[in-house]
Design a protein around this motif. Structure first.
Motif, mmCIF file in Angstrom:
data_model
loop_
_atom_site.group_PDB
_atom_site.id
_atom_site.type_symbol
_atom_site.label_atom_id
_atom_site.label_comp_id
_atom_site.label_asym_id
_atom_site.label_seq_id
_atom_site.Cartn_x
_atom_site.Cartn_y
_atom_site.Cartn_z
ATOM 1 N N MET A 98 -44.907 30.876 35.617
ATOM 2 C CA MET A 98 -44.843 29.099 35.799
ATOM 3 C C MET A 98 -46.025 28.491 35.243
ATOM 4 O O MET A 98 -47.039 29.123 35.084
ATOM 5 C CB MET A 98 -44.869 28.761 37.594
ATOM 6 C CG MET A 98 -43.607 29.337 38.061
ATOM 7 S SD MET A 98 -43.936 28.666 39.715
ATOM 8 C CE MET A 98 -42.556 29.345 40.538
ATOM 9 N N SER A 99 -45.713 27.494 34.477
ATOM 10 C CA SER A 99 -46.847 26.595 33.864
ATOM 11 C C SER A 99 -46.512 25.180 34.103
ATOM 12 O O SER A 99 -45.408 24.789 34.521
ATOM 13 C CB SER A 99 -46.581 26.929 32.118
ATOM 14 O OG SER A 99 -45.360 26.441 31.942
ATOM 15 N N LYS A 100 -47.863 24.393 33.754
ATOM 16 C CA LYS A 100 -47.834 23.388 34.084
ATOM 17 C C LYS A 100 -47.604 22.428 32.984
ATOM 18 O O LYS A 100 -48.157 22.654 31.890
ATOM 19 C CB LYS A 100 -49.012 22.968 34.894
ATOM 20 C CG LYS A 100 -49.251 23.256 36.382
ATOM 21 C CD LYS A 100 -50.371 23.018 37.039
ATOM 22 C CE LYS A 100 -50.388 23.545 38.440
ATOM 23 N NZ LYS A 100 -51.458 23.305 39.136
ATOM 24 N N VAL A 101 -46.716 21.461 33.019
ATOM 25 C CA VAL A 101 -46.493 20.450 32.015
ATOM 26 C C VAL A 101 -46.928 18.795 32.431
ATOM 27 O O VAL A 101 -46.558 18.414 33.472
ATOM 28 C CB VAL A 101 -45.124 20.413 31.510
ATOM 29 C CG1 VAL A 101 -44.665 19.447 30.602
ATOM 30 C CG2 VAL A 101 -44.571 21.724 31.136
ATOM 31 N N THR A 102 -47.661 18.336 31.367
ATOM 32 C CA THR A 102 -48.067 16.816 31.742
ATOM 33 C C THR A 102 -46.979 15.951 31.141
ATOM 34 O O THR A 102 -46.357 16.239 30.204
ATOM 35 C CB THR A 102 -49.457 16.561 31.074
ATOM 36 O OG1 THR A 102 -49.592 16.841 29.565
ATOM 37 C CG2 THR A 102 -50.555 17.395 31.846
ATOM 38 N N GLY B 224 -38.338 21.444 37.182
ATOM 39 C CA GLY B 224 -39.334 22.048 37.870
ATOM 40 C C GLY B 224 -39.985 21.292 38.942
ATOM 41 O O GLY B 224 -39.151 20.703 39.674
ATOM 42 N N GLU C 151 -44.642 21.487 37.654
ATOM 43 C CA GLU C 151 -44.641 22.682 37.315
ATOM 44 C C GLU C 151 -43.326 23.416 37.229
ATOM 45 O O GLU C 151 -42.482 23.207 37.654
ATOM 46 C CB GLU C 151 -45.364 23.370 38.730
ATOM 47 C CG GLU C 151 -45.646 25.005 38.608
ATOM 48 C CD GLU C 151 -46.497 25.562 39.749
ATOM 49 O OE1 GLU C 151 -47.674 25.679 39.477
ATOM 50 O OE2 GLU C 151 -45.926 25.902 40.741
ATOM 51 N N SER C 152 -43.012 24.219 35.921
ATOM 52 C CA SER C 152 -41.775 24.719 35.507
ATOM 53 C C SER C 152 -41.537 25.784 36.562
ATOM 54 O O SER C 152 -42.105 26.449 37.244
ATOM 55 C CB SER C 152 -41.908 25.152 34.137
ATOM 56 O OG SER C 152 -42.835 26.352 33.902
#
Length: 74
Positions: A1-5, A49, A72-73
């Motif tokens: 999982m990754s965070k995207v702004t 997400g 968060e994806s």
């Protein structure tokens, strides 16, 4: 999982926030509406997400490219 702004696309005021922290969103869900030059501009989720942070409140002023939401994806 990754965070995207998620960034504001225009300078304006947050007219309405359509989601809250913890909400699951799909790509293109409307997260909030920004009022700019008497137009209402929807800000959509770029990915599916979970919203982990909302950095603005209704009636706040925002600048173009200002980070307003973190997702968060899945």
């Amino acid at each position: 999982m990754s965070k995207v702004t998620v960034e504001s696309e225009v300078t304006g005021n947050i007219w309405k926030i359509e989601s809250k922290v913890g909400d699951k969103v799909t790509e293109e869900d409307v997260l909030m509406i920004i009022e700019s030059m008497k137009m209402e501009i929807p800000l959509e989720a770029p990915i599916a997400g979970t919203i982990v942070e909302i950095l603005v409140n209704e009636e706040d002023s925002v600048d173009e490219d200002q980070v307003v939401v973190i997702i968060e994806s899945d």
